[in-house]
Design a protein around this motif. Sequence first.
Motif, PDB file in Angstrom:
ATOM      1  N   ASN A 176      -8.858  33.060  30.536  1.00 42.24           N
ATOM      2  CA  ASN A 176      -9.400  34.280  31.134  1.00 42.24           C
ATOM      3  C   ASN A 176      -8.787  35.531  30.499  1.00 42.24           C
ATOM      4  O   ASN A 176      -9.485  36.525  30.260  1.00 42.24           O
ATOM      5  CB  ASN A 176      -9.160  34.280  32.647  1.00 42.24           C
ATOM      6  N   ALA A 177      -7.484  35.466  30.242  1.00 38.92           N
ATOM      7  CA  ALA A 177      -6.822  36.618  29.613  1.00 38.92           C
ATOM      8  C   ALA A 177      -7.377  36.855  28.210  1.00 38.92           C
ATOM      9  O   ALA A 177      -7.586  38.000  27.789  1.00 38.92           O
ATOM     10  CB  ALA A 177      -5.310  36.387  29.552  1.00 38.92           C
ATOM     11  N   TYR A 178      -7.647  35.755  27.491  1.00 44.80           N
ATOM     12  CA  TYR A 178      -8.209  35.892  26.142  1.00 44.80           C
ATOM     13  C   TYR A 178      -9.599  36.518  26.214  1.00 44.80           C
ATOM     14  O   TYR A 178      -9.930  37.431  25.439  1.00 44.80           O
ATOM     15  CB  TYR A 178      -8.272  34.528  25.450  1.00 44.80           C
ATOM     16  N   ALA A 179     -10.404  36.054  27.156  1.00 48.34           N
ATOM     17  CA  ALA A 179     -11.767  36.585  27.295  1.00 48.34           C
ATOM     18  C   ALA A 179     -11.742  38.081  27.606  1.00 48.34           C
ATOM     19  O   ALA A 179     -12.554  38.852  27.080  1.00 48.34           O
ATOM     20  CB  ALA A 179     -12.511  35.825  28.394  1.00 48.34           C
ATOM     21  N   ALA A 180     -10.782  38.477  28.447  1.00 45.23           N
ATOM     22  CA  ALA A 180     -10.687  39.899  28.811  1.00 45.23           C
ATOM     23  C   ALA A 180     -10.201  40.735  27.617  1.00 45.23           C
ATOM     24  O   ALA A 180     -10.757  41.803  27.328  1.00 45.23           O
ATOM     25  CB  ALA A 180      -9.741  40.059  30.002  1.00 45.23           C
ATOM     26  N   ALA A 181      -9.207  40.233  26.916  1.00 42.33           N
ATOM     27  CA  ALA A 181      -8.594  41.022  25.840  1.00 42.33           C
ATOM     28  C   ALA A 181      -9.510  41.147  24.628  1.00 42.33           C
ATOM     29  O   ALA A 181      -9.425  42.123  23.872  1.00 42.33           O
ATOM     30  CB  ALA A 181      -7.262  40.390  25.431  1.00 42.33           C
ATOM     31  N   HIS A 182     -10.366  40.158  24.419  1.00 45.20           N
ATOM     32  CA  HIS A 182     -11.161  40.117  23.180  1.00 45.20           C
ATOM     33  C   HIS A 182     -12.657  40.245  23.450  1.00 45.20           C
ATOM     34  O   HIS A 182     -13.475  39.879  22.609  1.00 45.20           O
ATOM     35  CB  HIS A 182     -10.867  38.809  22.423  1.00 45.20           C
ATOM     36  N   LYS A 183     -12.996  40.794  24.609  1.00 49.02           N
ATOM     37  CA  LYS A 183     -14.406  40.747  25.009  1.00 49.02           C
ATOM     38  C   LYS A 183     -15.333  41.514  24.072  1.00 49.02           C
ATOM     39  O   LYS A 183     -16.527  41.207  23.991  1.00 49.02           O
ATOM     40  CB  LYS A 183     -14.589  41.221  26.463  1.00 49.02           C
ATOM     41  N   ASP A 184     -14.780  42.466  23.333  1.00 50.46           N
ATOM     42  CA  ASP A 184     -15.631  43.263  22.442  1.00 50.46           C
ATOM     43  C   ASP A 184     -15.659  42.730  21.011  1.00 50.46           C
ATOM     44  O   ASP A 184     -16.186  43.386  20.108  1.00 50.46           O
ATOM     45  CB  ASP A 184     -15.176  44.716  22.453  1.00 50.46           C
ATOM     46  N   GLU A 185     -15.079  41.550  20.807  1.00 53.93           N
ATOM     47  CA  GLU A 185     -15.058  40.979  19.453  1.00 53.93           C
ATOM     48  C   GLU A 185     -16.027  39.801  19.413  1.00 53.93           C
ATOM     49  O   GLU A 185     -15.746  38.749  19.974  1.00 53.93           O
ATOM     50  CB  GLU A 185     -13.643  40.492  19.116  1.00 53.93           C
ATOM     51  N   PRO A 186     -17.161  39.962  18.755  1.00 50.55           N
ATOM     52  CA  PRO A 186     -18.154  38.873  18.732  1.00 50.55           C
ATOM     53  C   PRO A 186     -17.600  37.617  18.060  1.00 50.55           C
ATOM     54  O   PRO A 186     -16.765  37.691  17.150  1.00 50.55           O
ATOM     55  CB  PRO A 186     -19.303  39.457  17.901  1.00 50.55           C
ATOM     56  N   ILE A 187     -18.084  36.485  18.530  1.00 48.52           N
ATOM     57  CA  ILE A 187     -17.677  35.177  18.008  1.00 48.52           C
ATOM     58  C   ILE A 187     -18.917  34.487  17.447  1.00 48.52           C
ATOM     59  O   ILE A 187     -20.001  34.574  18.039  1.00 48.52           O
ATOM     60  CB  ILE A 187     -17.070  34.319  19.146  1.00 48.52           C
ATOM     61  N   ALA A 188     -18.763  33.809  16.314  1.00 46.73           N
ATOM     62  CA  ALA A 188     -19.899  33.102  15.708  1.00 46.73           C
ATOM     63  C   ALA A 188     -20.201  31.812  16.457  1.00 46.73           C
ATOM     64  O   ALA A 188     -21.354  31.488  16.736  1.00 46.73           O
ATOM     65  CB  ALA A 188     -19.604  32.795  14.244  1.00 46.73           C
ATOM     66  N   ALA A 189     -19.150  31.068  16.756  1.00 48.44           N
ATOM     67  CA  ALA A 189     -19.293  29.785  17.457  1.00 48.44           C
ATOM     68  C   ALA A 189     -17.936  29.432  18.029  1.00 48.44           C
ATOM     69  O   ALA A 189     -16.898  29.861  17.504  1.00 48.44           O
ATOM     70  CB  ALA A 189     -19.755  28.685  16.508  1.00 48.44           C
ATOM     71  N   ALA A 190     -17.948  28.672  19.118  1.00 46.15           N
ATOM     72  CA  ALA A 190     -16.677  28.298  19.755  1.00 46.15           C
ATOM     73  C   ALA A 190     -16.719  26.839  20.159  1.00 46.15           C
ATOM     74  O   ALA A 190     -17.776  26.307  20.528  1.00 46.15           O
ATOM     75  CB  ALA A 190     -16.426  29.172  20.986  1.00 46.15           C
ATOM     76  N   LEU A 191     -15.544  26.210  20.062  1.00 43.20           N
ATOM     77  CA  LEU A 191     -15.435  24.816  20.494  1.00 43.20           C
ATOM     78  C   LEU A 191     -13.997  24.550  20.902  1.00 43.20           C
ATOM     79  O   LEU A 191     -13.075  25.165  20.376  1.00 43.20           O
ATOM     80  CB  LEU A 191     -15.923  23.824  19.445  1.00 43.20           C
ATOM     81  N   GLU A 192     -13.813  23.640  21.863  1.00 45.43           N
ATOM     82  CA  GLU A 192     -12.479  23.340  22.383  1.00 45.43           C
ATOM     83  C   GLU A 192     -12.234  21.840  22.358  1.00 45.43           C
ATOM     84  O   GLU A 192     -13.159  21.049  22.573  1.00 45.43           O
ATOM     85  CB  GLU A 192     -12.343  23.855  23.828  1.00 45.43           C
ATOM     86  N   SER A 193     -10.994  21.462  22.103  1.00 41.93           N
ATOM     87  CA  SER A 193     -10.589  20.053  22.199  1.00 41.93           C
ATOM     88  C   SER A 193      -9.642  19.917  23.378  1.00 41.93           C
ATOM     89  O   SER A 193      -8.494  20.371  23.307  1.00 41.93           O
ATOM     90  CB  SER A 193      -9.914  19.603  20.899  1.00 41.93           C
ATOM     91  N   ASP A 194     -10.124  19.320  24.465  1.00 37.85           N
ATOM     92  CA  ASP A 194      -9.281  19.161  25.657  1.00 37.85           C
ATOM     93  C   ASP A 194      -9.735  17.953  26.463  1.00 37.85           C
ATOM     94  O   ASP A 194     -10.011  18.056  27.650  1.00 37.85           O
ATOM     95  CB  ASP A 194      -9.317  20.444  26.511  1.00 37.85           C
ATOM     96  N   PHE A 195      -9.797  16.808  25.800  1.00 35.97           N
ATOM     97  CA  PHE A 195     -10.173  15.592  26.527  1.00 35.97           C
ATOM     98  C   PHE A 195      -9.468  14.390  25.912  1.00 35.97           C
ATOM     99  O   PHE A 195     -10.015  13.314  25.797  1.00 35.97           O
ATOM    100  CB  PHE A 195     -11.697  15.441  26.508  1.00 35.97           C
ATOM    101  N   GLY A 196      -8.223  14.615  25.514  1.00 36.50           N
ATOM    102  CA  GLY A 196      -7.416  13.514  25.010  1.00 36.50           C
ATOM    103  C   GLY A 196      -7.443  13.380  23.509  1.00 36.50           C
ATOM    104  O   GLY A 196      -7.671  14.368  22.788  1.00 36.50           O
TER     105      GLY A 196
END
Lengths: 453, 453
Positions: A325-345
């Motif tokens: 949430n802090a990242y989303a707030a701090a960087h909300k004006d910086e567009p992202i091309a694509a996002a992906l997360e690894s958090d399932f082992g």
Amino acid sequence: MKHLPAALLALSLAVPAHADGLSDAADAALAGDAVAWEFVEGITTEVGPRQAGTEAEARGRAWAMEWLRGQGFARVAEEPYTMKTWVRGEERAEIVSPFPQPLRITALGNSAATPAEGLTAEVVGFMTYADLEAAPAGSLAGKIAFISHDMRPTQDGSGYSFAGPARWTGPALAASKGAVATVIRSIGTESHRTPHTGGTTFPEGAAATPAGALSNPDADNLERMLARAEGRPVTMKLVLTPRVLGDTQSGNVVAEVTGRNPSLPPVLLACHLDSWDLGTGAIDDASGCGIIAAAAKAVAATGQPLRTIRLLFAGAEETGVWGGNAYAAAHKDEPIAAALESDFGADRIWRLDSNFHTSNPELHNKLAQSVARFGVAGSTAEATGGADIGIARDQKTAILDLQQDGTRYFDLHHTPDDTLDKVDPAQLRQNVAVWTQVVGILANEAKAIKPAR
Amino acid sequence: MKHLPAALLALSLAVPAHADGLSDAADAALAGDAVAWEFVEGITTEVGPRQAGTEAEARGRAWAMEWLRGQGFARVAEEPYTMKTWVRGEERAEIVSPFPQPLRITALGNSAATPAEGLTAEVVGFMTYADLEAAPAGSLAGKIAFISHDMRPTQDGSGYSFAGPARWTGPALAASKGAVATVIRSIGTESHRTPHTGGTTFPEGAAATPAGALSNPDADNLERMLARAEGRPVTMKLVLTPRVLGDTQSGNVVAEVTGRNPSLPPVLLACHLDSWDLGTGAIDDASGCGIIAAAAKAVAATGQPLRTIRLLFAGAEETGVWGGNAYAAAHKDEPIAAALESDFGADRIWRLDSNFHTSNPELHNKLAQSVARFGVAGSTAEATGGADIGIARDQKTAILDLQQDGTRYFDLHHTPDDTLDKVDPAQLRQNVAVWTQVVGILANEAKAIKPAR
């Protein structure tokens, strides 16, 4: 490459990353990547548990930043934020009558404390969350609710949605009907005396009650006791003494592989650095951080990518996605091309989902075809992304889910057993290979990737 | 039996046990025995842990006697004795530097206590027991010895002899070289954060030191820390506060199926009723008691046996065979025909050993042939019997070992994970079938069974 003339070989090394170099890098990761393992082994051994908001998490950040710099990443930095921190205390449970014996319990995150000398009350059992919902208002006054909702392994992790509510909102629901405390069957799929912790939530304005999870064998035993008691009350003594530390500092760790055109929106790769306190956070989520870092490094080694690859090692995911949430707030004006997360082992990836398979089928299919040799199937499931990439959902940007096999994930999730020995090095390398391939393509994609919605 | 004329059927029920009735009874046990399961489920649920010399063990005796009477056994009785009792206290370990984090530990039986505030010292690691033996006199002064001797699963349980000395005498050996405390890698074959307890021994006159077992993942982690410390001392804080209660009362429970000729030496079937405190003692050794009782009952149901079948549910096996020794002393003048014990879990029997395969090959072969259909092989290994039938060794009487598959026994042995869910009902029934067959033959053997030596 062995039989290429030297001049051609020199040329091939000088050009930006291309498909062949990337495929080779992914194949090499499958055969022998050591970067992801080094991260997981290092942080679990030298730091261990990294609970959100604690000094252990801060040591984890320091360790990770030093490691990222050592691996050659650019712009390694900490991005601090403030969060509310809860820490575990003593935790004990025992049946007082009619069948006195100790039970193995762990407190759920946000549990209130019992008195130091404990709380003793009659247990009322519910086999499912729905059974608890059906209990009349006030019917649990003075009682300990026991929710025994059972969870079975599922490859896609859907069992967590089935059983998870017992932990997420079960204690609050029981409290609303008068329960003085709640114990649940662990939200887990194995049968060991290692109860599964995890957060529970009480509504704004409602007082928290003590809430804990019994191990699966203990929940089995308590079910049998209730059956054998034949109407006699089954009485439990519960000692849980967690504390709320209030506002403490936490932080995200960011780093990047700077692209040839840093003005283009970057590709965001996320994981989380915090862990629950019971284990050493090897599969949840040191593996995720090791995988994304290893893949980004492997892509960089094939030549500077067009777009920047940004790494987000989020803090404090487990206790409320504070870092994401802090990242989303701090960087909300910086567009992202694509996002992906690894958090399932750390188990193998078996499916690639995106949220652009209809809006950009060409790219979706290219990605899917590129990882088919690693046993990964494309799908038409809608990717929604991990907890820490809320920024991508806010921006309605492209999201991919590289789905890992979750069959044994909930054997280990949030338990003392989340340790290095549970990571299979071969499966970890398959993850790095798939991520290398996918991230390499995304980071060299010149066009904007439009998601379907 | 379906097509027998009624008169013949009545006759067949009136005669003493014979081969066919016995085979039918064994087959029926394999198909559906519920007696052994009922015992294991009942005592683990209604009593739970039954540590030797404690009130929990006494509750276990009372529960077992009531159950044995309910099953129709004759001469159910308690035979008390006095023993020395040690009980667990607080148990915590943590690495203080250079990689601070908690470790999972449990105290070994007979461990001394640390000061209440703990003991902090440098760890010196030994990969094997032999490495510790090679350490010079005095070289561990002021240190905590860490013995990481590793154990692998073996079907015949021989891995216990390989690794066991690290627990049995490792702490005393380390103390003799100056160590202020010892931690060992758990004598166990799984990788969970559930350390294995068990007794350790200090020589007459030597002071006990604090001694504990780390779980296997923690021992792995400590090995890695020692490697990564690169010469810096690895310092551990240890809090173990067990207490010696001194002399307390314990007891054996005995029962029997009285034979047609009670003047003949009986067949003695043993198990132990006590368990370590961490689990509920399902496989160690409620299963053994369930198996022998179910088999004796099944034999009795085929007709009164020639010899008495005596059951010994021994007390206090885990902490020094107090019950078995008391039984041997109290009954030393009462000859036994043959003795056998079930104390290696609940997994299937794969081999029949005796100590009369050369002196009485006819009977040995008859027994082996009778259980071949249950997948049990005869052998020429010398049966030596379980811990609680020392009386049979003293008397040099016939002994059988119905060898259970031990491959996963040391995953569970002496851990919190020794719980009902680890008992496979089908394998438990195979045990009852084999015991029914064997005990039925032995209890109807008219001749004395001479062991080879």
